[in-house]
Design a protein around this motif. Structure first.
Motif, PDB file in Angstrom:
ATOM      1  N   ILE B  64       0.840  -1.199   0.000  1.00  0.00           N
ATOM      2  CA  ILE B  64       0.000   0.000   0.000  1.00  0.00           C
ATOM      3  C   ILE B  64       0.878   1.253   0.000  1.00  0.00           C
ATOM      4  CG2 ILE B  64      -1.756   1.293   1.291  1.00  0.00           C
ATOM      5  CD1 ILE B  64      -2.899  -1.275   0.186  1.00  0.00           C
ATOM      6  N   GLY B  66       3.921   1.508  -1.142  1.00  0.00           N
ATOM      7  CA  GLY B  66       4.543   1.616  -2.462  1.00  0.00           C
ATOM      8  C   GLY B  66       3.612   2.260  -3.478  1.00  0.00           C
ATOM      9  N   ALA B  67       2.339   1.884  -3.433  1.00  0.00           N
ATOM     10  CA  ALA B  67       1.364   2.414  -4.385  1.00  0.00           C
ATOM     11  C   ALA B  67       1.108   3.899  -4.136  1.00  0.00           C
ATOM     12  CB  ALA B  67       0.057   1.622  -4.292  1.00  0.00           C
ATOM     13  N   ALA B  70       4.078   5.943  -5.115  1.00  0.00           N
ATOM     14  CA  ALA B  70       4.154   5.974  -6.579  1.00  0.00           C
ATOM     15  C   ALA B  70       3.232   7.063  -7.126  1.00  0.00           C
ATOM     16  CB  ALA B  70       3.791   4.609  -7.165  1.00  0.00           C
ATOM     17  N   GLU B  71       1.997   7.082  -6.654  1.00  0.00           N
ATOM     18  CA  GLU B  71       1.044   8.087  -7.131  1.00  0.00           C
ATOM     19  C   GLU B  71       1.511   9.501  -6.770  1.00  0.00           C
ATOM     20  OE1 GLU B  71      -2.655   8.320  -5.125  1.00  0.00           O
ATOM     21  OE2 GLU B  71      -3.532   9.662  -6.614  1.00  0.00           O
ATOM     22  N   LEU B  73       4.577  10.626  -6.280  1.00  0.00           N
ATOM     23  CA  LEU B  73       5.704  11.051  -7.109  1.00  0.00           C
ATOM     24  C   LEU B  73       5.284  11.260  -8.557  1.00  0.00           C
ATOM     25  CD1 LEU B  73       8.534   8.732  -5.676  1.00  0.00           C
ATOM     26  CD2 LEU B  73       8.073  11.134  -5.118  1.00  0.00           C
ATOM     27  N   PHE B  74       4.407  10.384  -9.050  1.00  0.00           N
ATOM     28  CA  PHE B  74       3.884  10.503 -10.416  1.00  0.00           C
ATOM     29  C   PHE B  74       3.266  11.885 -10.627  1.00  0.00           C
ATOM     30  CE2 PHE B  74       0.557  10.178 -13.598  1.00  0.00           C
ATOM     31  CZ  PHE B  74       1.127   9.406 -14.593  1.00  0.00           C
ATOM     32  N   LYS B  75       2.510  12.352  -9.633  1.00  0.00           N
ATOM     33  CA  LYS B  75       1.838  13.645  -9.763  1.00  0.00           C
ATOM     34  C   LYS B  75       2.750  14.825  -9.437  1.00  0.00           C
ATOM     35  CE  LYS B  75      -2.835  11.891  -9.320  1.00  0.00           C
ATOM     36  NZ  LYS B  75      -3.985  11.600  -8.444  1.00  0.00           N
ATOM     37  N   GLU B  82      10.373   7.570 -15.869  1.00  0.00           N
ATOM     38  CA  GLU B  82      10.056   6.476 -14.959  1.00  0.00           C
ATOM     39  C   GLU B  82      11.230   6.116 -14.057  1.00  0.00           C
ATOM     40  OE1 GLU B  82      10.894   2.530 -13.917  1.00  0.00           O
ATOM     41  OE2 GLU B  82      11.552   3.227 -15.883  1.00  0.00           O
ATOM     42  N   LEU B  85      11.499   8.312 -11.004  1.00  0.00           N
ATOM     43  CA  LEU B  85      10.465   8.045 -10.010  1.00  0.00           C
ATOM     44  C   LEU B  85      10.777   6.765  -9.236  1.00  0.00           C
ATOM     45  CD1 LEU B  85       7.291   8.803 -12.205  1.00  0.00           C
ATOM     46  CD2 LEU B  85       8.609  10.402 -10.808  1.00  0.00           C
ATOM     47  N   THR B  86      11.226   5.741  -9.964  1.00  0.00           N
ATOM     48  CA  THR B  86      11.550   4.465  -9.334  1.00  0.00           C
ATOM     49  C   THR B  86      12.654   4.630  -8.301  1.00  0.00           C
ATOM     50  OG1 THR B  86      10.930   3.261 -11.330  1.00  0.00           O
ATOM     51  CG2 THR B  86      12.364   2.105  -9.792  1.00  0.00           C
ATOM     52  N   ARG B  89      11.455   6.684  -5.265  1.00  0.00           N
ATOM     53  CA  ARG B  89      10.585   5.895  -4.395  1.00  0.00           C
ATOM     54  C   ARG B  89      11.395   4.892  -3.583  1.00  0.00           C
ATOM     55  NH1 ARG B  89       5.967   1.684  -6.155  1.00  0.00           N
ATOM     56  NH2 ARG B  89       7.737   0.963  -7.369  1.00  0.00           N
TER      57      ARG B  89
END
Lengths: 238, 238
Positions: B64, B66-67, B70-71, B73-75, B82, B85-86, B89
């Motif tokens: 949870i 990680g998800a 991820a969201e 950092l994506f935003k 990518e 971001l990886t 994270r």
């Protein structure tokens, strides 16, 4: 619902309309923001700028998929230890499995990629696009609907959990038979034993023709050997 | 809200009441199902049966977390690729970071573990308990509240993203200086070059005192070398 689609279709180009109908069929609902989906279907071999490809959405979708599968397994197997859940999840989300699901869904017909590049269609780009699609569904529809999409359209439709559970992943055996085929001398050596808290932690090394290729650590030698064998297979590209 | 807490407290044992107040302070809301949190705080060195420990919840919470990261950092970084971001994270969710956050939150005062075992308090059990706590929050409160909890109580409160972004993770340099200190001969060798789609894929091996320790793959030699160095550090326990 039909009227909603009609309204979208009226304001869209004909390629948008076609894509919207294809997506509706694929995901089981009507997308709100078609631009997310268009991006999810764009392999980096197509756009000039790589940030216009689906790789960022793949990063997001992979994480959302991992979380939803984790919850699913956590609830489905209330008496299995963490290691079991981790292993089962990694089998479900691994590249081969996702690519296979993507092909069976027909996602390969929608992904935009450089078709002159024959190698691409044999790699995992469709599985990656499926993860990107999950990212698009998440941005478009939120967490709850993404969960429904994953459980219904991916897990229940394409994943045979019984087979996944029983699949042999004895990495030690796999590595041993590779060594035999390749005429290499393979030895597993315990190179370290120490205490972590109240438990003993073992490190086992894979030694091939006298050279240490990889190590693995675990709370017993068997587990450490399995991890070492898996690491060795990765390091050797077996 | 106060009345709701009072009602729970009335029906709870005095240790439940104390824990509930501590948790309320820690997570910023009133837990509904205290049993999830009790489990999240139970290190495997305490219960007789390991499935009564927090390891399964840690599996769930890690996913949870990680998800949600991820969201986030994506935003937050709409123009970063990518790989960026990886990497960012992985710095946020890594064991050391989470353990540090857990200590600063004071979670170590709530975790149940075998205190006679001095090694435990120096390992990452508090960071693991924080992940388990995230799992408990998720089961208790759902996705949206867990997201708020993570962004407000963890990221904004304890994570300095600017520092994270600028931290040096030149694994090649780290490995080279380790080799120098340990008086070992270290060589990076390109062992494979092949085409993946339209791009070249390189495999670089880390060779120490003549033995191949690990390999890494990437779209250029520099990246492959970094991955190889990181894998070697893991394999060698550096």
């Amino acid at each position: 619902m039909r009227r909603f689609i009609d309204r979208i279709l009226k304001n869209s180009s004909s390629s948008d309309k076609q894509l919207l109908l294809q997506l509706e069929h694929l995901v089981g609902f009507t997308p709100k923001h078609i631009e997310y989906y268009r991006l999810a279907l764009m392999h980096r071999s197509r756009p000039d700028d790589v940030t216009d490809s689906n790789e960022r959405l793949e990063f997001l979708g992979d994480a959302i998929l991992g979380a939803i599968i984790a919850e699913y397994l956590f609830k489905k197997y209330p008496y299995q230890p963490e290691g079991y859940l981790t292993e089962l999840r990694s089998r479900i989300v691994r590249r081969e499995t996702m690519n296979n699901v993507a092909l069976r869904m027909g996602l390969n017909k929608l992904v935009q990629y450089n078709q002159n590049d024959r190698g691409l269609s044999r790699s995992h780009i469709f599985g990656n696009a499926l993860e990107a699609l999950i990212g698009a569904v998440y941005l478009d529809q939120g967490f709850a609907k993404t969960r429904t999409f994953i459980l219904k359209q991916i897990i229940r439709a394409y994943i045979d959990l019984d087979t996944m559970e029983s699949t042999d992943t004895n990495y030690k055996n796999q590595l041993l038979s590779w060594a035999q085929r390749s005429n290499k001398q393979l030895v597993f050596e315990t190179v370290d034993e120490r205490n972590e808290g109240t438990r003993k932690l073992f490190t086992v090394a894979v030694v091939i023709d006298g050279a240490q290729v990889a190590t693995g650590t675990g709370f017993n030698k068997k587990e450490a050997g399995q991890v070492a064998a898996r690491n060795a297979m990765e390091a050797l590209g077996v």
